[in-house]
Each structure stands twice: as structure tokens, then as C-alpha cells.
Motif scaffolding. Structure first.
Motif, PDB file in Angstrom:
ATOM      1  N   GLN A 191       0.826  -1.200   0.000  1.00 60.40           N
ATOM      2  CA  GLN A 191       0.000   0.000   0.000  1.00 60.40           C
ATOM      3  C   GLN A 191       0.865   1.256   0.000  1.00 60.40           C
ATOM      4  O   GLN A 191       0.577   2.218  -0.724  1.00 60.40           O
ATOM      5  CB  GLN A 191      -0.922  -0.005   1.227  1.00 60.40           C
ATOM      6  N   THR A 192       1.929   1.262   0.781  1.00 58.60           N
ATOM      7  CA  THR A 192       2.838   2.409   0.813  1.00 58.60           C
ATOM      8  C   THR A 192       3.443   2.650  -0.564  1.00 58.60           C
ATOM      9  O   THR A 192       3.522   3.790  -1.033  1.00 58.60           O
ATOM     10  CB  THR A 192       3.945   2.189   1.862  1.00 58.60           C
ATOM     11  N   MET A 193       3.837   1.565  -1.234  1.00 61.83           N
ATOM     12  CA  MET A 193       4.379   1.690  -2.580  1.00 61.83           C
ATOM     13  C   MET A 193       3.330   2.275  -3.520  1.00 61.83           C
ATOM     14  O   MET A 193       3.630   3.184  -4.304  1.00 61.83           O
ATOM     15  CB  MET A 193       4.853   0.315  -3.084  1.00 61.83           C
ATOM     16  N   LEU A 194       2.082   1.789  -3.446  1.00 61.40           N
ATOM     17  CA  LEU A 194       1.016   2.325  -4.309  1.00 61.40           C
ATOM     18  C   LEU A 194       0.792   3.807  -4.052  1.00 61.40           C
ATOM     19  O   LEU A 194       0.667   4.599  -4.999  1.00 61.40           O
ATOM     20  CB  LEU A 194      -0.291   1.555  -4.074  1.00 61.40           C
ATOM     21  N   ILE A 195       0.732   4.199  -2.785  1.00 61.54           N
ATOM     22  CA  ILE A 195       0.534   5.611  -2.438  1.00 61.54           C
ATOM     23  C   ILE A 195       1.661   6.466  -3.003  1.00 61.54           C
ATOM     24  O   ILE A 195       1.419   7.507  -3.622  1.00 61.54           O
ATOM     25  CB  ILE A 195       0.422   5.775  -0.903  1.00 61.54           C
ATOM     26  N   ASN A 196       2.889   6.006  -2.824  1.00 63.75           N
ATOM     27  CA  ASN A 196       4.041   6.781  -3.307  1.00 63.75           C
ATOM     28  C   ASN A 196       4.112   6.827  -4.827  1.00 63.75           C
ATOM     29  O   ASN A 196       4.321   7.894  -5.416  1.00 63.75           O
ATOM     30  CB  ASN A 196       5.338   6.212  -2.738  1.00 63.75           C
ATOM     31  N   GLU A 197       3.952   5.684  -5.475  1.00 62.39           N
ATOM     32  CA  GLU A 197       4.100   5.622  -6.932  1.00 62.39           C
ATOM     33  C   GLU A 197       2.984   6.350  -7.675  1.00 62.39           C
ATOM     34  O   GLU A 197       3.220   6.945  -8.709  1.00 62.39           O
ATOM     35  CB  GLU A 197       4.176   4.169  -7.399  1.00 62.39           C
TER      36      GLU A 197
ATOM     37  N   GLN B 213     -10.940   4.701  -2.217  1.00 66.90           N
ATOM     38  CA  GLN B 213     -11.680   3.685  -2.967  1.00 66.90           C
ATOM     39  C   GLN B 213     -10.708   2.823  -3.780  1.00 66.90           C
ATOM     40  O   GLN B 213     -10.829   1.597  -3.803  1.00 66.90           O
ATOM     41  CB  GLN B 213     -12.696   4.353  -3.898  1.00 66.90           C
ATOM     42  N   PHE B 214      -9.741   3.446  -4.424  1.00 70.77           N
ATOM     43  CA  PHE B 214      -8.736   2.706  -5.184  1.00 70.77           C
ATOM     44  C   PHE B 214      -7.966   1.756  -4.265  1.00 70.77           C
ATOM     45  O   PHE B 214      -7.762   0.578  -4.603  1.00 70.77           O
ATOM     46  CB  PHE B 214      -7.767   3.689  -5.872  1.00 70.77           C
ATOM     47  N   LEU B 215      -7.551   2.239  -3.097  1.00 69.58           N
ATOM     48  CA  LEU B 215      -6.779   1.403  -2.178  1.00 69.58           C
ATOM     49  C   LEU B 215      -7.613   0.234  -1.639  1.00 69.58           C
ATOM     50  O   LEU B 215      -7.084  -0.873  -1.484  1.00 69.58           O
ATOM     51  CB  LEU B 215      -6.214   2.245  -1.034  1.00 69.58           C
ATOM     52  N   VAL B 216      -8.886   0.448  -1.393  1.00 72.14           N
ATOM     53  CA  VAL B 216      -9.750  -0.651  -0.940  1.00 72.14           C
ATOM     54  C   VAL B 216      -9.879  -1.701  -2.045  1.00 72.14           C
ATOM     55  O   VAL B 216      -9.815  -2.905  -1.781  1.00 72.14           O
ATOM     56  CB  VAL B 216     -11.131  -0.133  -0.489  1.00 72.14           C
ATOM     57  N   GLN B 217     -10.033  -1.250  -3.284  1.00 75.76           N
ATOM     58  CA  GLN B 217     -10.107  -2.198  -4.407  1.00 75.76           C
ATOM     59  C   GLN B 217      -8.808  -2.999  -4.526  1.00 75.76           C
ATOM     60  O   GLN B 217      -8.830  -4.215  -4.745  1.00 75.76           O
ATOM     61  CB  GLN B 217     -10.386  -1.457  -5.716  1.00 75.76           C
TER      62      GLN B 217
ATOM     63  N   THR C  33      -3.313  10.653  -2.166  1.00 79.98           N
ATOM     64  CA  THR C  33      -3.568  11.289  -0.882  1.00 79.98           C
ATOM     65  C   THR C  33      -4.635  10.463  -0.195  1.00 79.98           C
ATOM     66  O   THR C  33      -5.790  10.466  -0.641  1.00 79.98           O
ATOM     67  CB  THR C  33      -4.055  12.738  -1.084  1.00 79.98           C
ATOM     68  N   PRO C  34      -4.291   9.735   0.871  1.00 73.80           N
ATOM     69  CA  PRO C  34      -5.248   8.814   1.497  1.00 73.80           C
ATOM     70  C   PRO C  34      -6.538   9.456   2.006  1.00 73.80           C
ATOM     71  O   PRO C  34      -7.514   8.754   2.194  1.00 73.80           O
ATOM     72  CB  PRO C  34      -4.449   8.196   2.645  1.00 73.80           C
ATOM     73  N   VAL C  35      -6.570  10.777   2.202  1.00 77.25           N
ATOM     74  CA  VAL C  35      -7.812  11.416   2.639  1.00 77.25           C
ATOM     75  C   VAL C  35      -8.767  11.659   1.470  1.00 77.25           C
ATOM     76  O   VAL C  35      -9.940  11.938   1.683  1.00 77.25           O
ATOM     77  CB  VAL C  35      -7.552  12.740   3.406  1.00 77.25           C
ATOM     78  N   ASP C  36      -8.280  11.551   0.244  1.00 77.15           N
ATOM     79  CA  ASP C  36      -9.115  11.717  -0.944  1.00 77.15           C
ATOM     80  C   ASP C  36     -10.015  10.491  -1.104  1.00 77.15           C
ATOM     81  O   ASP C  36      -9.512   9.369  -1.151  1.00 77.15           O
ATOM     82  CB  ASP C  36      -8.218  11.896  -2.170  1.00 77.15           C
ATOM     83  N   PRO C  37     -11.331  10.676  -1.196  1.00 80.73           N
ATOM     84  CA  PRO C  37     -12.236   9.529  -1.322  1.00 80.73           C
ATOM     85  C   PRO C  37     -11.917   8.621  -2.510  1.00 80.73           C
ATOM     86  O   PRO C  37     -12.016   7.399  -2.408  1.00 80.73           O
ATOM     87  CB  PRO C  37     -13.619  10.167  -1.468  1.00 80.73           C
ATOM     88  N   LYS C  38     -11.505   9.186  -3.644  1.00 81.47           N
ATOM     89  CA  LYS C  38     -11.163   8.360  -4.811  1.00 81.47           C
ATOM     90  C   LYS C  38      -9.909   7.526  -4.532  1.00 81.47           C
ATOM     91  O   LYS C  38      -9.827   6.373  -4.939  1.00 81.47           O
ATOM     92  CB  LYS C  38     -10.967   9.233  -6.050  1.00 81.47           C
TER      93      LYS C  38
END
Length: 88
Positions: free
Chosen positions: A46-52, A64-68, A56-61
Motif C-alpha cells: 500500500q505504501t508503494m502504491l501511495i508513493n508511486e 476507494q482505489f486502495l480498498v479495491q 492522498t489517502p484522505v481523498d475519497p477516490k
């Protein structure tokens, strides 16, 4: 005393999480079926996905992407890094 689960990600019995790591139904599924070791694997992924992806984890989109991706990582075909990802 720790609890043991059959970890669907690792395909073996392993130490379970101490509490539900995420709200809702997916959090319950993770608590019931995913080990601490696999959860730590997800946290790194997840950290890699956020960085790459520059999420911004507070963004609803982004959430949603991270939950998927979490669903795919644990219970589906797996979550892939971005096509141009180059681990250092």
C-alpha cells in the motif's frame, strides 16, 4: 495468547491480527482470514502504491482505489505495482 487463522494470502495457518484492521465488511474478512504477516505485506504494498501513484489517502477516490487493491491483494488475483515501477 495469540489467535491463529488460516491465512488466505499465505495459504497456511499463521498468527492472526489482534483486531480488525479496517472498518466494514472487508475489515471483518481480513480479520477472519488474513495473518499478521500478510497484513504487513499489504502495508508495504500500500505504501508503494501511495508513493508511486502520488495518492492522498484522505481523498475519497484514493481510498476507494486502495480498498479495491486491498481486495485484490488478499482475495483476488493480486495487486500489481504500476507498469513503470522499478524497485530500488
Amino acid at each position: 495468547m495469540s489467535r491463529t487463522v488460516y491465512c488466505m494470502k499465505l495459504g497456511k495457518e499463521a498468527e492472526g491480527l489482534e483486531r480488525q484492521p479496517y472498518p466494514g465488511e472487508i475489515g471483518k474478512r481480513i480479520f477472519d482470514n488474513i495473518s499478521k504477516e500478510a497484513w504487513q505485506m499489504w502495508m508495504k504494498h500500500q505504501t508503494m502504491l501511495i508513493n508511486e501513484y502520488g495518492l492522498t489517502p484522505v481523498d475519497p477516490k484514493a481510498r476507494q482505489f486502495l480498498v479495491q487493491e486491498m481486495e485484490k491483494f488478499f482475495f483476488g488475483e493480486g495487486s500489481e505495482p504500476p507498469p513503470d515501477y522499478n524497485p530500488k
